[in-house]
Design a protein around this motif. Structure first.
Motif, PDB file in Angstrom:
ATOM      1  N   TYR A  57       6.638  -0.966 -47.948  1.00 58.21           N
ATOM      2  CA  TYR A  57       7.654  -1.232 -48.963  1.00 58.21           C
ATOM      3  C   TYR A  57       8.961  -0.504 -48.681  1.00 58.21           C
ATOM      4  N   ARG A  62       5.872  -0.873 -54.932  1.00 56.14           N
ATOM      5  CA  ARG A  62       5.237  -1.707 -55.963  1.00 56.14           C
ATOM      6  C   ARG A  62       5.463  -1.049 -57.314  1.00 56.14           C
ATOM      7  N   GLY A  63       5.942  -1.839 -58.259  1.00 54.45           N
ATOM      8  CA  GLY A  63       6.255  -1.297 -59.578  1.00 54.45           C
ATOM      9  C   GLY A  63       7.736  -1.192 -59.852  1.00 54.45           C
ATOM     10  N   GLN A  65       9.663  -3.632 -60.402  1.00 54.84           N
ATOM     11  CA  GLN A  65       9.977  -4.742 -61.301  1.00 54.84           C
ATOM     12  C   GLN A  65      10.997  -5.700 -60.698  1.00 54.84           C
ATOM     13  N   ASN A  68      10.601  -5.250 -54.447  1.00 49.03           N
ATOM     14  CA  ASN A  68       9.301  -4.887 -53.888  1.00 49.03           C
ATOM     15  C   ASN A  68       8.156  -5.580 -54.616  1.00 49.03           C
ATOM     16  N   ASP A  69       8.286  -5.722 -55.923  1.00 45.16           N
ATOM     17  CA  ASP A  69       7.236  -6.400 -56.680  1.00 45.16           C
ATOM     18  C   ASP A  69       7.123  -7.869 -56.290  1.00 45.16           C
ATOM     19  N   ALA A  72       5.045  -7.821 -53.290  1.00 41.81           N
ATOM     20  CA  ALA A  72       3.671  -7.527 -53.701  1.00 41.81           C
ATOM     21  C   ALA A  72       2.988  -8.769 -54.261  1.00 41.81           C
ATOM     22  N   SER A 272      13.308 -10.866 -58.953  1.00 44.02           N
ATOM     23  CA  SER A 272      12.232 -11.413 -59.776  1.00 44.02           C
ATOM     24  C   SER A 272      12.820 -11.921 -61.088  1.00 44.02           C
ATOM     25  N   THR A 277       9.457  -9.241 -66.033  1.00 44.49           N
ATOM     26  CA  THR A 277       8.935  -8.061 -65.348  1.00 44.49           C
ATOM     27  C   THR A 277       9.515  -6.736 -65.816  1.00 44.49           C
TER      28      THR A 277
END
Length: 359
Positions: A57, A62-63, A65, A68-69, A72, A272, A277
């Motif tokens: 990453y 990850r996380g 929002q 990176n998410d 993932a 996203s 998110t």
């Protein structure tokens, strides 16, 4: 909590001398070997006969929002549908060197993970170097075309085209004829977001005021993971008269949303669909998001790699290919959707050429 995870994972990635122990460790932070979505609910994942996949990453991990998410999500879909034998996820830390990124990729390659995906242009040099050391390993890098090689797939996007659409939305929704852009780090990639956003806003209202600023300058990439700084910058823009703010700042976007909510203004998310998110208490301020389908690119690469058909070189995910778009969650752009879709059609047909640079 996120910062703690980042620190722990960066330390794991740097511990090259502890390769075997690190590769074998479990836990949700730096190793992803959990059951696929739906496990225990009547649906079964494919037999684990596919490849071992490594994913490195960018800052935020990850996380975040956001960016990176999205990567993932592509990995999660591959777990559920492709029967991957094993997966391992490693995260970057603030202020780390290229050598640290190289060691993270090397850790995955030495651990038998193949293919390996690097999320973010900051991995450009490290991917090019490590890919030459492991010519039998397939690598993919998101958001970079500079790292070229016979075993490197470049997954790139037309961020400026998607940003044009949300720029148009910002102008159509602004009551003050004044909008703003917060960039995470001043790089050519993030400049593409700003260029498209400004072009879209001015296509609607040529006299609209567009403010733009960045949270950090290279080699400082902390602007992608500094919500407090994002909030302060957004507050300044709101105080200066902007009533719609678009961010391309990764994890720092949460701070932008906080400032926008306090000012009863409007925000635009990135990468996203952040009306889904972001933190629940902030989702209502996000009128739309520029969706960058990193999840689709990651999944398609993994599917091709599993089939032995991954191709080297760039694959461009533009508006015409459905690689970028705008979101409609929450209904806040329903009244302008016809106009946005008109712009979308014209860009896809080549009737509008969106600038990819601010100057």
């Amino acid at each position: 909590m996120l910062q703690n995870r980042l620190g722990k994972l960066a330390a794991t990635a740097l511990a090259g001398s502890m390769l075997m122990g690190a590769a074998a460790c479990g836990g949700s932070d730096d190793s992803a070997t959990t059951a696929s979505p739906g496990a225990g609910t009547g649906s079964a994942a494919p037999a684990a006969t596919g490849p071992k996949v490594g994913l490195a990453y960018d800052i935020g991990g990850r996380g975040d929002q956001s960016f990176n998410d999205a990567a993932a999500a592509g990995l999660d879909k591959a777990k559920a549908e492709l029967g991957l034998a094993d997966t391992k996820e490693l995260e970057a830390g603030n202020g780390e060197t290229e050598a640290a990124k190289e060691e993270r990729l090397r850790l995955l390659a030495q651990g038998g993970f193949n293919p390996i995906i690097a999320v973010g242009f900051a991995y450009s040099g490290p991917v090019k170097k490590v890919a030459t050391e492991f010519p039998d390993v397939k690598f993919a890098i998101v958001d970079d075309e500079a790292a070229q090689g016979p075993n490197i797939s470049n997954l790139v996007f037309a961020e400026h085209e998607g940003s044009f659409l949300v720029g148009a939305a910002a102008a159509l929704k602004s009551e003050k004829n004044h909008v703003a852009f917060v960039g995470g780090v001043r790089t050519p990639l993030i400049d593409k977001f700003q260029a498209g956003f400004t072009a879209g806003a001015k296509a609607v209202k040529p006299d609209i005021k567009v403010d733009a600023d960045y949270l950090s300058e290279p080699p400082d990439f902390s602007g992608f993971n500094d919500p407090a700084k994002g909030k302060t910058m957004a507050e300044g823009m709101l105080d200066g008269g902007a009533d719609v703010i678009y961010h391309a700042a990764g994890g720092s976007g949460g701070g932008v949303f906080e400032a926008v909510k306090a000012a009863n203004a409007k925000a635009i998310g990135v990468d996203s669909d952040q009306a889904k998110t972001a933190a629940p208490e902030l989702q209502s301020v996000i009128m739309t998001s520029m969706i960058k389908k990193v999840d689709v690119a990651v999944f398609e690469f993994l599917k091709a790699a599993a089939a032995g058909s991954a191709k080297a070189g760039p694959t461009v995910y533009d508006l015409k290919a459905g690689g970028v778009d705008y979101s409609t969650t929450g209904g806040q752009v329903d009244d302008i959707k016809a106009k946005l879709d008109e712009y979308k059609q014209k860009i896809s047909a080549g009737e509008i050429t969106v600038p990819a640079k601010t100057s």
